[in-house]
Design a protein around this motif. Structure first.
Motif, PDB file in Angstrom:
ATOM      1  N   GLY A  20       0.835  -1.205   0.000  1.00 21.20           N
ATOM      2  CA  GLY A  20       0.000   0.000   0.000  1.00 21.20           C
ATOM      3  C   GLY A  20       0.858   1.239   0.000  1.00 21.20           C
ATOM      4  N   PRO A  21       0.289   2.374   0.128  1.00 22.81           N
ATOM      5  CA  PRO A  21      -1.144   2.597   0.270  1.00 22.81           C
ATOM      6  C   PRO A  21      -1.857   2.521  -1.078  1.00 22.81           C
ATOM      7  CG  PRO A  21      -0.017   4.703   0.290  1.00 22.81           C
ATOM      8  CD  PRO A  21       1.051   3.628   0.211  1.00 22.81           C
ATOM      9  N   VAL A  22      -3.128   2.155  -1.001  1.00 19.08           N
ATOM     10  CA  VAL A  22      -3.964   2.032  -2.184  1.00 19.08           C
ATOM     11  C   VAL A  22      -5.280   2.749  -1.919  1.00 19.08           C
ATOM     12  CG1 VAL A  22      -5.210   0.406  -3.654  1.00 19.08           C
ATOM     13  CG2 VAL A  22      -2.926  -0.149  -2.870  1.00 19.08           C
ATOM     14  N   SER A  23      -5.692   3.575  -2.863  1.00 16.57           N
ATOM     15  CA  SER A  23      -6.952   4.302  -2.741  1.00 16.57           C
ATOM     16  C   SER A  23      -8.123   3.394  -3.105  1.00 16.57           C
ATOM     17  CB  SER A  23      -6.954   5.522  -3.665  1.00 16.57           C
ATOM     18  OG  SER A  23      -8.225   6.137  -3.647  1.00 16.57           O
ATOM     19  N   ASP A  24      -9.222   3.529  -2.365  1.00 14.04           N
ATOM     20  CA  ASP A  24     -10.429   2.779  -2.700  1.00 14.04           C
ATOM     21  C   ASP A  24     -11.373   3.577  -3.596  1.00 14.04           C
ATOM     22  OD1 ASP A  24     -11.287   4.648  -0.875  1.00 14.04           O
ATOM     23  OD2 ASP A  24     -12.393   3.229   0.374  1.00 14.04           O
ATOM     24  N   ASP A  25     -10.959   4.780  -3.998  1.00 12.43           N
ATOM     25  CA  ASP A  25     -11.754   5.625  -4.889  1.00 12.43           C
ATOM     26  C   ASP A  25     -11.323   5.367  -6.336  1.00 12.43           C
ATOM     27  OD1 ASP A  25     -13.139   7.573  -6.273  1.00 12.43           O
ATOM     28  OD2 ASP A  25     -12.402   9.248  -5.064  1.00 12.43           O
ATOM     29  N   VAL A  26     -12.244   4.850  -7.148  1.00 12.25           N
ATOM     30  CA  VAL A  26     -11.932   4.518  -8.541  1.00 12.25           C
ATOM     31  C   VAL A  26     -11.423   5.737  -9.309  1.00 12.25           C
ATOM     32  CG1 VAL A  26     -12.921   3.673 -10.708  1.00 12.25           C
ATOM     33  CG2 VAL A  26     -13.567   2.617  -8.553  1.00 12.25           C
ATOM     34  N   GLU A  27     -11.879   6.924  -8.936  1.00  9.82           N
ATOM     35  CA  GLU A  27     -11.438   8.154  -9.607  1.00  9.82           C
ATOM     36  C   GLU A  27      -9.939   8.421  -9.408  1.00  9.82           C
ATOM     37  OE1 GLU A  27     -13.256  10.121 -11.687  1.00  9.82           O
ATOM     38  OE2 GLU A  27     -14.747   8.528 -11.483  1.00  9.82           O
ATOM     39  N   ASP A  28      -9.335   7.761  -8.428  1.00 15.49           N
ATOM     40  CA  ASP A  28      -7.897   7.917  -8.182  1.00 15.49           C
ATOM     41  C   ASP A  28      -7.059   7.001  -9.059  1.00 15.49           C
ATOM     42  OD1 ASP A  28      -8.345   9.833  -6.240  1.00 15.49           O
ATOM     43  OD2 ASP A  28      -8.314   8.394  -4.587  1.00 15.49           O
ATOM     44  N   TRP A  29      -7.703   6.220  -9.919  1.00 11.51           N
ATOM     45  CA  TRP A  29      -7.026   5.257 -10.775  1.00 11.51           C
ATOM     46  C   TRP A  29      -7.203   5.633 -12.245  1.00 11.51           C
ATOM     47  CZ3 TRP A  29      -4.273   1.083  -8.879  1.00 11.51           C
ATOM     48  CH2 TRP A  29      -4.393   0.850  -7.514  1.00 11.51           C
ATOM     49  N   VAL A  30      -6.252   5.187 -13.058  1.00 12.78           N
ATOM     50  CA  VAL A  30      -6.317   5.434 -14.497  1.00 12.78           C
ATOM     51  C   VAL A  30      -5.823   4.186 -15.235  1.00 12.78           C
ATOM     52  CG1 VAL A  30      -4.016   6.492 -14.606  1.00 12.78           C
ATOM     53  CG2 VAL A  30      -5.714   7.075 -16.324  1.00 12.78           C
ATOM     54  N   LEU A  31      -6.382   3.962 -16.413  1.00 11.51           N
ATOM     55  CA  LEU A  31      -5.968   2.835 -17.244  1.00 11.51           C
ATOM     56  C   LEU A  31      -4.746   3.235 -18.059  1.00 11.51           C
ATOM     57  CD1 LEU A  31      -6.752  -0.058 -18.209  1.00 11.51           C
ATOM     58  CD2 LEU A  31      -8.028   1.057 -20.032  1.00 11.51           C
ATOM     59  N   LEU A  32      -3.645   2.517 -17.866  1.00 12.26           N
ATOM     60  CA  LEU A  32      -2.428   2.780 -18.644  1.00 12.26           C
ATOM     61  C   LEU A  32      -2.493   2.125 -20.021  1.00 12.26           C
ATOM     62  CD1 LEU A  32       0.443   2.204 -16.062  1.00 12.26           C
ATOM     63  CD2 LEU A  32      -0.254   4.379 -17.088  1.00 12.26           C
ATOM     64  N   ALA A  33      -2.914   0.877 -20.035  1.00 16.23           N
ATOM     65  CA  ALA A  33      -2.939   0.140 -21.299  1.00 16.23           C
ATOM     66  C   ALA A  33      -3.962  -0.980 -21.203  1.00 16.23           C
ATOM     67  CB  ALA A  33      -1.564  -0.424 -21.621  1.00 16.23           C
ATOM     68  N   ASP A  34      -4.412  -1.401 -22.365  1.00 17.55           N
ATOM     69  CA  ASP A  34      -5.457  -2.405 -22.485  1.00 17.55           C
ATOM     70  C   ASP A  34      -5.089  -3.268 -23.690  1.00 17.55           C
ATOM     71  OD1 ASP A  34      -8.212  -3.103 -23.868  1.00 17.55           O
ATOM     72  OD2 ASP A  34      -8.692  -2.639 -21.794  1.00 17.55           O
ATOM     73  N   TRP A  35      -5.027  -4.586 -23.498  1.00 15.93           N
ATOM     74  CA  TRP A  35      -4.605  -5.463 -24.592  1.00 15.93           C
ATOM     75  C   TRP A  35      -5.543  -6.653 -24.687  1.00 15.93           C
ATOM     76  CZ3 TRP A  35      -0.423  -9.657 -24.234  1.00 15.93           C
ATOM     77  CH2 TRP A  35      -0.189 -10.197 -25.495  1.00 15.93           C
ATOM     78  N   TYR A  36      -6.258  -6.728 -25.779  1.00  9.78           N
ATOM     79  CA  TYR A  36      -7.084  -7.899 -26.072  1.00  9.78           C
ATOM     80  C   TYR A  36      -6.195  -8.906 -26.771  1.00  9.78           C
ATOM     81  CZ  TYR A  36     -10.703 -10.900 -27.919  1.00  9.78           C
ATOM     82  OH  TYR A  36     -11.486 -11.989 -28.208  1.00  9.78           O
ATOM     83  N   CYS A  37      -5.986 -10.052 -26.120  1.00  6.19           N
ATOM     84  CA  CYS A  37      -5.043 -11.039 -26.669  1.00  6.19           C
ATOM     85  C   CYS A  37      -5.748 -12.362 -26.935  1.00  6.19           C
ATOM     86  CB  CYS A  37      -3.852 -11.214 -25.740  1.00  6.19           C
ATOM     87  SG  CYS A  37      -4.281 -11.489 -24.010  1.00  6.19           S
ATOM     88  N   GLY A  38      -6.856 -12.282 -27.637  1.00  6.61           N
ATOM     89  CA  GLY A  38      -7.625 -13.477 -27.929  1.00  6.61           C
ATOM     90  C   GLY A  38      -7.526 -13.887 -29.381  1.00  6.61           C
ATOM     91  N   VAL A  39      -8.170 -14.975 -29.677  1.00  8.42           N
ATOM     92  CA  VAL A  39      -8.235 -15.487 -31.035  1.00  8.42           C
ATOM     93  C   VAL A  39      -9.715 -15.638 -31.371  1.00  8.42           C
ATOM     94  CG1 VAL A  39      -7.659 -17.409 -32.552  1.00  8.42           C
ATOM     95  CG2 VAL A  39      -6.049 -16.697 -30.775  1.00  8.42           C
ATOM     96  N   ASN A  40     -10.128 -15.103 -32.503  1.00 10.76           N
ATOM     97  CA  ASN A  40     -11.543 -15.170 -32.896  1.00 10.76           C
ATOM     98  C   ASN A  40     -12.067 -16.598 -32.839  1.00 10.76           C
ATOM     99  OD1 ASN A  40     -11.906 -12.441 -33.344  1.00 10.76           O
ATOM    100  ND2 ASN A  40     -11.315 -12.572 -35.494  1.00 10.76           N
ATOM    101  N   GLY A  41     -13.210 -16.775 -32.176  1.00 11.99           N
ATOM    102  CA  GLY A  41     -13.835 -18.080 -32.087  1.00 11.99           C
ATOM    103  C   GLY A  41     -13.297 -18.966 -30.986  1.00 11.99           C
ATOM    104  N   TRP A  42     -12.328 -18.491 -30.233  1.00 19.20           N
ATOM    105  CA  TRP A  42     -11.717 -19.281 -29.162  1.00 19.20           C
ATOM    106  C   TRP A  42     -11.739 -18.469 -27.873  1.00 19.20           C
ATOM    107  CZ3 TRP A  42     -10.559 -24.260 -30.104  1.00 19.20           C
ATOM    108  CH2 TRP A  42     -10.505 -24.653 -31.446  1.00 19.20           C
ATOM    109  N   GLU A  43     -11.127 -19.051 -26.845  1.00 20.55           N
ATOM    110  CA  GLU A  43     -11.001 -18.333 -25.583  1.00 20.55           C
ATOM    111  C   GLU A  43     -10.231 -17.041 -25.791  1.00 20.55           C
ATOM    112  OE1 GLU A  43      -8.989 -21.011 -23.012  1.00 20.55           O
ATOM    113  OE2 GLU A  43     -10.738 -22.269 -22.705  1.00 20.55           O
ATOM    114  N   SER A  44     -10.473 -16.093 -24.904  1.00 18.99           N
ATOM    115  CA  SER A  44      -9.753 -14.837 -25.037  1.00 18.99           C
ATOM    116  C   SER A  44      -9.508 -14.227 -23.668  1.00 18.99           C
ATOM    117  CB  SER A  44     -10.545 -13.857 -25.901  1.00 18.99           C
ATOM    118  OG  SER A  44     -11.794 -13.593 -25.281  1.00 18.99           O
TER     119      SER A  44
END
Length: 108
Positions: free
Chosen positions: A56-80
């Protein structure tokens, strides 16, 4: 955003079965649009602190957080999976990237 440029160049040169790639600084193509990955990761970070798996410390307020990166690593028609990297805004301002938290949303 040199990393983003390198990622785009690599994706252009490689076969990418889904056509989706890494989104730096925002949300990529989400499979599960009814959830907020930032809220989920912030909640899981709080639980990790409680169990001693994260410092810690870690805030419990979602507004104190930000998304750095987002990666969809799936395969069409399969698990993702979608990998999300989140960080508290204060840690981002201080360039404390060692405080970034990684969470994975898996869809069977």
């Amino acid at each position: 955003m040199e990393l983003a440029k390198v990622w785009e160049r690599l994706q252009a040169d490689a076969h990418h079965p889904t056509g989706r790639d890494l989104q730096i600084g925002g949300y990529a193509d989400e499979e599960a649009v009814y959830t907020d990955p930032v809220a989920t990761a912030a909640h899981r970070t709080l639980k990790a602190v409680d169990t001693g798996l994260w410092a810690g410390p870690v805030s419990d307020d979602v507004e104190d957080w930000v998304l750095l990166a987002d990666w969809y690593c799936g395969v069409n028609g399969w698990e993702s999976s979608t990998v999300h990297w989140v960080i508290q805004r204060a840690d981002l301002s201080a360039q404390r990237f060692d405080r970034a938290y990684t969470d994975v949303f898996w869809t069977p």
